[in-house]
Design a protein around this motif. Structure first.
Motif, PDB file in Angstrom:
ATOM      1  N   LYS A 179       0.947  -1.419   0.093  1.00  0.00           N
ATOM      2  CA  LYS A 179      -0.015  -0.036  -0.041  1.00  0.00           C
ATOM      3  C   LYS A 179       0.916   1.331   0.168  1.00  0.00           C
ATOM      4  O   LYS A 179       1.795   1.395   0.922  1.00  0.00           O
ATOM      5  CB  LYS A 179      -0.871   0.073   1.483  1.00  0.00           C
ATOM      6  CG  LYS A 179      -1.886  -1.015   1.302  1.00  0.00           C
ATOM      7  CD  LYS A 179      -2.628  -1.047   2.759  1.00  0.00           C
ATOM      8  CE  LYS A 179      -3.405  -2.291   2.860  1.00  0.00           C
ATOM      9  NZ  LYS A 179      -4.125  -2.607   4.023  1.00  0.00           N
ATOM     10  N   LYS A 226      -2.913  -8.222  -8.664  1.00  0.00           N
ATOM     11  CA  LYS A 226      -4.137  -7.324  -8.316  1.00  0.00           C
ATOM     12  C   LYS A 226      -3.470  -6.542  -7.086  1.00  0.00           C
ATOM     13  O   LYS A 226      -3.900  -5.233  -7.164  1.00  0.00           O
ATOM     14  CB  LYS A 226      -5.339  -8.289  -7.866  1.00  0.00           C
ATOM     15  CG  LYS A 226      -6.346  -7.294  -7.517  1.00  0.00           C
ATOM     16  CD  LYS A 226      -7.645  -8.346  -6.996  1.00  0.00           C
ATOM     17  CE  LYS A 226      -8.976  -7.656  -6.641  1.00  0.00           C
ATOM     18  NZ  LYS A 226     -10.202  -8.494  -6.051  1.00  0.00           N
ATOM     19  N   LYS A 229      -1.356  -3.832  -8.506  1.00  0.00           N
ATOM     20  CA  LYS A 229      -2.282  -2.585  -9.223  1.00  0.00           C
ATOM     21  C   LYS A 229      -2.649  -1.819  -8.249  1.00  0.00           C
ATOM     22  O   LYS A 229      -2.701  -0.618  -8.316  1.00  0.00           O
ATOM     23  CB  LYS A 229      -3.373  -3.465 -10.160  1.00  0.00           C
ATOM     24  CG  LYS A 229      -2.907  -3.885 -11.236  1.00  0.00           C
ATOM     25  CD  LYS A 229      -4.028  -4.353 -11.915  1.00  0.00           C
ATOM     26  CE  LYS A 229      -3.639  -4.917 -13.305  1.00  0.00           C
ATOM     27  NZ  LYS A 229      -4.757  -5.483 -14.262  1.00  0.00           N
ATOM     28  N   LYS A 230      -2.969  -2.282  -7.133  1.00  0.00           N
ATOM     29  CA  LYS A 230      -3.671  -1.536  -5.987  1.00  0.00           C
ATOM     30  C   LYS A 230      -2.424  -0.566  -5.272  1.00  0.00           C
ATOM     31  O   LYS A 230      -2.646   0.670  -5.151  1.00  0.00           O
ATOM     32  CB  LYS A 230      -4.298  -2.179  -4.627  1.00  0.00           C
ATOM     33  CG  LYS A 230      -5.544  -2.747  -5.180  1.00  0.00           C
ATOM     34  CD  LYS A 230      -6.139  -3.526  -3.873  1.00  0.00           C
ATOM     35  CE  LYS A 230      -7.613  -4.093  -4.469  1.00  0.00           C
ATOM     36  NZ  LYS A 230      -8.273  -4.537  -3.151  1.00  0.00           N
ATOM     37  N   TYR A 233      -1.323   2.236  -7.944  1.00  0.00           N
ATOM     38  CA  TYR A 233      -2.512   2.776  -8.673  1.00  0.00           C
ATOM     39  C   TYR A 233      -1.974   4.213  -9.149  1.00  0.00           C
ATOM     40  O   TYR A 233      -2.567   4.605 -10.221  1.00  0.00           O
ATOM     41  CB  TYR A 233      -3.789   2.870  -7.974  1.00  0.00           C
ATOM     42  CG  TYR A 233      -3.837   3.990  -6.856  1.00  0.00           C
ATOM     43  CD1 TYR A 233      -4.125   5.275  -7.104  1.00  0.00           C
ATOM     44  CD2 TYR A 233      -2.979   3.613  -5.545  1.00  0.00           C
ATOM     45  CE1 TYR A 233      -4.054   6.321  -5.901  1.00  0.00           C
ATOM     46  CE2 TYR A 233      -3.280   4.536  -4.537  1.00  0.00           C
ATOM     47  CZ  TYR A 233      -3.608   5.846  -4.955  1.00  0.00           C
ATOM     48  OH  TYR A 233      -3.458   6.768  -3.866  1.00  0.00           O
ATOM     49  N   TYR A 234      -1.160   5.001  -8.612  1.00  0.00           N
ATOM     50  CA  TYR A 234      -0.818   6.460  -8.767  1.00  0.00           C
ATOM     51  C   TYR A 234       0.301   6.532 -10.035  1.00  0.00           C
ATOM     52  O   TYR A 234       0.402   7.575 -10.559  1.00  0.00           O
ATOM     53  CB  TYR A 234      -0.539   7.237  -7.682  1.00  0.00           C
ATOM     54  CG  TYR A 234       0.575   6.550  -7.123  1.00  0.00           C
ATOM     55  CD1 TYR A 234       2.121   6.674  -7.569  1.00  0.00           C
ATOM     56  CD2 TYR A 234       0.892   5.348  -6.238  1.00  0.00           C
ATOM     57  CE1 TYR A 234       3.380   6.043  -6.983  1.00  0.00           C
ATOM     58  CE2 TYR A 234       1.926   4.685  -5.643  1.00  0.00           C
ATOM     59  CZ  TYR A 234       2.978   4.927  -5.938  1.00  0.00           C
ATOM     60  OH  TYR A 234       4.257   4.431  -5.530  1.00  0.00           O
ATOM     61  N   HIS A 237      -0.021   4.107 -16.685  1.00  0.00           N
ATOM     62  CA  HIS A 237      -0.066   2.804 -17.169  1.00  0.00           C
ATOM     63  C   HIS A 237       1.122   2.608 -17.795  1.00  0.00           C
ATOM     64  O   HIS A 237       1.570   1.077 -17.614  1.00  0.00           O
ATOM     65  CB  HIS A 237      -1.290   2.652 -18.203  1.00  0.00           C
ATOM     66  CG  HIS A 237      -1.559   1.458 -18.723  1.00  0.00           C
ATOM     67  ND1 HIS A 237      -1.990   0.406 -18.111  1.00  0.00           N
ATOM     68  CD2 HIS A 237      -1.172   0.945 -20.030  1.00  0.00           C
ATOM     69  CE1 HIS A 237      -1.991  -0.936 -18.786  1.00  0.00           C
ATOM     70  NE2 HIS A 237      -1.612  -0.515 -19.861  1.00  0.00           N
ATOM     71  N   PHE A 240       3.584   1.542 -15.220  1.00  0.00           N
ATOM     72  CA  PHE A 240       3.012   0.455 -14.569  1.00  0.00           C
ATOM     73  C   PHE A 240       3.496  -0.874 -15.055  1.00  0.00           C
ATOM     74  O   PHE A 240       3.757  -1.861 -14.627  1.00  0.00           O
ATOM     75  CB  PHE A 240       1.579   0.602 -14.146  1.00  0.00           C
ATOM     76  CG  PHE A 240       1.063  -0.604 -13.560  1.00  0.00           C
ATOM     77  CD1 PHE A 240       1.320  -1.008 -12.230  1.00  0.00           C
ATOM     78  CD2 PHE A 240       0.461  -1.578 -14.215  1.00  0.00           C
ATOM     79  CE1 PHE A 240       0.729  -2.168 -11.428  1.00  0.00           C
ATOM     80  CE2 PHE A 240      -0.013  -2.889 -13.641  1.00  0.00           C
ATOM     81  CZ  PHE A 240       0.102  -2.939 -12.249  1.00  0.00           C
TER      82      PHE A 240
END
Length: 274
Positions: A179, A226, A229-230, A233-234, A237, A240
């Motif tokens: 996180k 998943k 990705k969380k 997220y900022y 793309h 990422f």
């Protein structure tokens, strides 16, 4: 038996001290090691810990940034023996399972990376080329080396703890770490228009990604993706996708010893983003 040298800075409740030492001792009883001595520093407040390490960095001559300030607990061996630093104020803010996992994580470092050599890594050929191309400062290069080496060592520790039977809490720990912190978000906003600083920000998240990807094959790839990705997220793309591609390479890159893995990971990271 590991000799534990305990030092306390501030008012440390006896119960907290006892819990910390019991967790550490239990790890050494369960995990394979050749460790003889460990220094444990207990700090009452974050400010005490910050002040202590600020002075230590100055005395010892540590040149890179203090990236560890936001960590739950710290392991280092700057003075030649493994040392774990724990802050009561930080510990009180997080769930019990994360406290436990963080402590065991640092114990893992003391076993695998408990000497000064694990805090001295080389400038690889590709890193030297990258530095020259973008006219990077020595401090920048040292910071990048430090961040990538932390990721390599964290991958190794996570794998080591999984073998030791600490899977459940390490999964929880990785979920917690991935996180983004407020510092991560601020750093990205300040750095996203500068390529070199963007690279440093991405390297700063490698530590969290390494812990997570080390959980394979215990966790399914879809679940890991998943979670990533969380956690990221900022990030745009395109960047990422590059981070995901690189992260998925980590298990293949981490085949040698710590130093061989560091060189492989560093060069692959630079190749991916140049």
């Amino acid at each position: 038996m590991v000799k534990i040298i305990l030092k306390k800075l501030g008012e440390i409740p006896e119960k907290f001290e006892e819990e910390i030492l019991n967790i550490i001792k239990e790890c050494y009883e369960k995990l394979p090691h050749n460790l003889e001595v460990l220094e444990v520093l207990l700090f009452e407040k974050i400010s005490f810990m910050r002040s202590f390490y600020s002075k230590e960095r100055e005395i010892i001559g540590v040149k890179m940034e203090d990236f560890e300030e936001s960590f739950i607990a710290i392991h280092e061996a700057w003075r030649g023996i493994p040392r774990i630093a724990i802050c009561l104020e930080k510990m009180e803010k997080i769930p019990k399972i994360i406290q436990l996992a963080a402590l065991r994580h640092e114990v893992g470092h003391s076993i695998l990376h408990g000497s000064i050599e694990y805090y001295i890594f080389p400038v690889t050929k590709k890193l030297a080329e990258f530095s020259k191309k973008f006219n990077l400062s020595k401090k920048y290069v040292l910071n990048l080396i430090h961040l990538i080496s932390m990721a390599v060592k964290d991958f190794e520790v996570t794998k080591f703890l999984l073998k030791g039977g600490y899977a459940e809490e390490q999964i929880a720990y990785s979920e917690y770490l991935i996180k983004p912190s407020e510092e991560d978000l601020i750093a990205w906003q300040l750095s996203k228009t500068n390529f070199a600083n963007t690279i440093l920000c991405l390297a700063g998240r490698l530590k969290d990604l390494a812990c997570l990807i080390a959980l394979q094959p215990l966790l399914e790839n879809q679940r890991i993706e998943k979670m990533i990705k969380k956690g990221l997220y900022y990030i745009p793309h395109e960047i990422f996708e590059k981070m995901m591609k690189f992260t998925n390479k980590l298990p293949q890159l981490m085949k040698g010893d710590t130093f061989q893995s560091f060189i492989a990971v560093t060069d692959a990271f630079i190749e991916e983003f140049l």
